[in-house]
Design an enzyme around this catalytic site. Structure first.
Site, short mmCIF file in Angstrom:
data_model
loop_
_atom_site.label_atom_id
_atom_site.label_comp_id
_atom_site.label_asym_id
_atom_site.label_seq_id
_atom_site.Cartn_x
_atom_site.Cartn_y
_atom_site.Cartn_z
N ASP B 113 0.85 -1.19 0.00
CA ASP B 113 0.00 0.00 0.00
C ASP B 113 0.89 1.25 0.00
O ASP B 113 1.81 1.35 0.82
CB ASP B 113 -0.89 -0.01 1.25
CG ASP B 113 -2.08 0.94 1.11
OD1 ASP B 113 -2.46 1.26 -0.02
OD2 ASP B 113 -2.61 1.36 2.16
N HIS B 120 -3.90 13.86 0.89
CA HIS B 120 -4.15 12.91 1.98
C HIS B 120 -3.01 12.95 3.00
O HIS B 120 -3.25 13.05 4.21
CB HIS B 120 -4.30 11.50 1.43
CG HIS B 120 -4.33 10.42 2.48
ND1 HIS B 120 -5.36 10.30 3.40
CD2 HIS B 120 -3.43 9.44 2.80
CE1 HIS B 120 -5.10 9.28 4.21
NE2 HIS B 120 -3.94 8.75 3.87
N GLU B 186 -10.57 3.65 3.48
CA GLU B 186 -9.62 4.37 2.65
C GLU B 186 -9.97 4.04 1.21
O GLU B 186 -9.88 2.88 0.79
CB GLU B 186 -8.17 3.98 2.97
CG GLU B 186 -7.77 4.37 4.38
CD GLU B 186 -6.25 4.47 4.61
OE1 GLU B 186 -5.51 3.71 3.96
OE2 GLU B 186 -5.85 5.31 5.43
N GLU B 188 -9.15 3.80 -2.42
CA GLU B 188 -7.88 3.69 -3.12
C GLU B 188 -8.07 3.04 -4.50
O GLU B 188 -9.11 2.46 -4.78
CB GLU B 188 -6.90 2.82 -2.32
CG GLU B 188 -6.75 3.26 -0.86
CD GLU B 188 -5.53 2.69 -0.17
OE1 GLU B 188 -4.71 2.05 -0.84
OE2 GLU B 188 -5.41 2.90 1.06
N ASP B 220 -9.21 0.05 1.80
CA ASP B 220 -8.25 -0.42 2.80
C ASP B 220 -8.76 -0.02 4.19
O ASP B 220 -8.31 0.96 4.78
CB ASP B 220 -6.87 0.19 2.51
CG ASP B 220 -5.78 -0.50 3.30
OD1 ASP B 220 -5.90 -1.72 3.56
OD2 ASP B 220 -4.81 0.18 3.67
N ARG B 224 -8.37 3.33 13.16
CA ARG B 224 -7.44 4.43 13.46
C ARG B 224 -6.89 4.40 14.87
O ARG B 224 -5.77 4.84 15.12
CB ARG B 224 -8.16 5.77 13.23
CG ARG B 224 -8.69 5.98 11.84
CD ARG B 224 -7.60 6.07 10.83
NE ARG B 224 -8.13 6.24 9.48
CZ ARG B 224 -7.41 6.07 8.37
NH1 ARG B 224 -6.13 5.72 8.44
NH2 ARG B 224 -7.96 6.25 7.19
N GLN B 227 -4.27 1.65 15.08
CA GLN B 227 -3.12 2.10 14.30
C GLN B 227 -2.30 3.16 15.05
O GLN B 227 -1.07 3.12 15.07
CB GLN B 227 -3.64 2.65 12.97
CG GLN B 227 -2.59 3.04 11.96
CD GLN B 227 -3.21 3.66 10.70
OE1 GLN B 227 -4.42 3.56 10.46
NE2 GLN B 227 -2.38 4.31 9.89
N LYS B 240 -4.70 -2.32 10.09
CA LYS B 240 -5.03 -2.49 8.67
C LYS B 240 -5.27 -3.94 8.28
O LYS B 240 -5.96 -4.20 7.30
CB LYS B 240 -3.84 -2.01 7.82
CG LYS B 240 -3.42 -0.58 8.05
CD LYS B 240 -4.29 0.36 7.26
CE LYS B 240 -3.66 1.74 7.21
NZ LYS B 240 -4.43 2.61 6.29
N THR B 244 -8.95 -5.97 3.63
CA THR B 244 -8.77 -5.02 2.53
C THR B 244 -9.67 -5.53 1.41
O THR B 244 -9.47 -6.64 0.93
CB THR B 244 -7.30 -5.02 2.05
OG1 THR B 244 -6.44 -4.72 3.16
CG2 THR B 244 -7.09 -4.00 0.95
N GLU B 345 -10.35 12.16 7.38
CA GLU B 345 -10.20 13.49 6.79
C GLU B 345 -11.55 14.20 6.66
O GLU B 345 -11.67 15.40 6.91
CB GLU B 345 -9.54 13.38 5.42
CG GLU B 345 -8.13 12.81 5.45
CD GLU B 345 -7.69 12.30 4.10
OE1 GLU B 345 -7.86 11.09 3.83
OE2 GLU B 345 -7.20 13.12 3.30
#
Lengths: 397, 397
Positions: B113, B120, B186, B188, B220, B224, B227, B240, B244, B345
């Site tokens: 990844d 971002h 996420e 992607e 993904d 948080r 992490q 993570k 996925t 975000e």
């Protein structure tokens, strides 16, 4: 008591009947297949046991059969090697080690590398972050780990080409490109999953031996200069992904019963899902040789986290595991200077080079250098259980 | 000009003859096999092309055949779908999409990844490290990336169980254990390697299309809070690795010729091995829906690093690649608030929740929430090229 075999084994061999590690070999002109090392011979398992699961270029299919079958197979092999009536069957399936090629024992699914030696993590913290606490705040709460590149896990003996990449000299404004100047080793111990676990099903510490088949040695080659520039904020990538070498023989957990010892005390006490269940620290004595000379003797029994805790942590979020998953301990470093498992630590960041025979010195690895890691563990009756060596030579970029 | 097909396709379908994305499907009661999506049908490739390479549960074997064969196969399919004389052959091999199950299109080898969106990375830096420069010093010199867990890459539609793990509340002395409270997405874009590259052979930027077969969408999923506690110093791991999700259809690079655009200007200029060779930025318009409501429209054309640069960087240290390697772009976030590709975000660290229909608000994901990501790209003659959706629903821990 050590078992008596009718085979004529070398005296004090660490590959006696109490060991029986599994690997993949090719006899001259033949295709790769599974074997077990006995003394300085390899026993062709498909021939000796008349079982096609062993006529494969990796151990994965056998590993997937599970704990009960592993134990039964080991008992059958022990029977063959201790019952002289089996001599004709066995002798026809033995190959001198010198006449075979050895391969990667498993097709690696996912590869995870941990960071489980307190001494190593402390050393690295002191070298790279001298003004901070050497251990990060999370270190004693969880076995820190990250995913590595499974496609570049290579068999022992595979030459390692010096990797190129970006590094940023301390006095430069921008990174420069070129071959790594701080190429290093990491002496580690690896664990191979036989029985996978489904998505959403954490593997408790107590179930470790139901899932993990065996143990190997790992050299997680590292380009310290590439790593230092790239690793913030998402961790190591190209500094590690060029090669990870593993030893050819998987020593089954069943051969390591006498190596099991209590893990070191932990303070603070880990969360309940990481509580020990049985003694799964392992008293493996590693030895690292650089161009034939012993430069370190890392003691695996000093690791803060056990392999059982690592697997419990790896899966606590519901992550599945698969046959062939490999996870390594991270660099094994003991409390003494001559027990550190990397050149980074042995030379304290390259500032205190090692002096080898004939006055040769080494900070990091030079082209042509050969690194070999071996290990032994206690077996029954004073016998030693040997690990196959993991070796590799550095080729120029 | 768009190609004329004799097939009766839905008007304005983004799955017209200019697209032809590859996936793996099971017809009712049948085993998984390769197919191409046309409108709202799937064409059984083994049947239509009479080629056993497509009668497999993954596309890997076809992908490994290489660029020339990919192009030939696409030409044959175009021929079948535009020549009415082929109608009997094709119609017998078409299955309504509603009557098949879709699977993971490839057996994933290694999963990497990246972190290639400047917006971002800047947003994340501002949210997590408000007192520092938002971008780390290395960010504009290399596409930062890390390895993820390939064994937990799952097909679109697979439910995602809320992961449990350690998190450390800001005011606590020690971490606590429990279900993640900051579960995120996420959005992607993923790239799948068809032709691998051997150890020691970097893939130059110009060779991108010789190695990469096609493009998919990736969610993904990220915890948080897990992490944030675990990621120093070795990067994301359990935050993570629980899941996925990838979309079911690989859009071949050949279908994206009209989507190729110039990448944004880079300052400073990257090192020579990362210099662009051809325009490999891609004008993909992503759309993120939460429980059916559009919450973001991330523009992939704004990415700082192209997929060609990512592959060149991934291999510059000599790392090999394999058929089935998947690498993703990292979260796609455009410059506007409603173009951000993660809830982190969109809600600015959870402090400014989104207001959805009926006044419902969301900081992070709640149990039962469903997230769906789709995308389209420009095709020939004003046609749109569609990506299959990647979707998943959150189940309680």
């Amino acid at each position: 008591m050590a078992l008596e075999t009718w085979l004529d084994l070398p005296e004090d061999t660490p590959f006696g009947v109490a060991n029986l590690p599994y690997g993949v070999f090719s006899p001259r002109g033949g295709p790769p297949r599974a074997g077990v090392r006995v003394g300085n011979h390899v026993l062709d398992l498909a021939a000796a046991l008349d079982d096609p699961v062993f006529a494969r270029p990796s151990l994965n299919e056998f590993l997937a059969t599970g704990r009960q079958r592993w134990t039964e197979t080991r008992a059958r092999l022990t029977g063959l090697l201790t019952d002289e009536r089996e001599r004709p069957r066995v002798e026809g399936a033995l190959h001198p080690l010198a006449e075979v090629s050895l391969h990667l024992p498993v097709e690696v699914a996912d590869y995870v590398d941990f960071y489980a030696s307190e001494q190593h993590a402390t050393n690295v913290g002191r070298i790279f972050r001298p003004d901070s606490e050497p251990l990060t705040p999370n270190w004693k709460h969880l076995p820190i780990g990250y995913h590595g590149r499974s496609g570049t896990v290579v068999a022992s003996g595979t030459p390692v080409v010096r990797p190129s990449g970006q590094r940023k000299p301390p006095d430069a404004d921008a990174p420069v490109f070129g071959p790594s100047r701080r190429l290093d080793i990491e002496a580690e111990v690896g664990f191979v999953v036989g029985t996978g676990s489904p998505l959403g099903s954490p593997v408790p510490v107590k179930d470790f031996a139901e899932h993990v088949f065996g143990v190997c040695l790992v050299n997680d080659w590292s380009a310290r200069d590439l790593q230092a520039w790239e690793y913030v904020p998402l961790g190591p990538f190209l500094g590690k992904s060029f090669a990870t070498s593993v030893s050819p023989w998987l020593v089954p957990l069943d051969a390591l019963e006498h190596a099991r010892v209590a893990p070191p005390p932990r303070d603070p006490e880990p969360l309940p899902y990481l509580a020990d269940a049985g003694d799964w620290a392992l008293d493996l004595a590693l030895e690292v040789r650089l161009n034939g000379e012993v430069v370190s003797r890392p003691p695996f029994a000093t690791m803060y986290w056990t392999a059982a805790q690592m697997l419990a942590h790896l899966t606590i979020n519901g992550a599945s595991t698969r046959t062939g998953d490999l996870y390594a301990s991270g660099t094994v470093s003991g409390p003494e200077r001559d027990q550190f498992g990397s050149l980074l630590e042995l030379t304290w960041g390259g500032r205190e080079p090692l002096t080898l025979a004939d006055g040769v010195t080494r900070g990091f690895l030079e082209d042509g250098d050969e690194v070999t890691i071996t290990a032994t563990a206690p077996g029954p009756g004073g016998e030693r259980i040997g690990f196959g060596e993991v070796t590799g030579r550095i080729l120029p970029a």
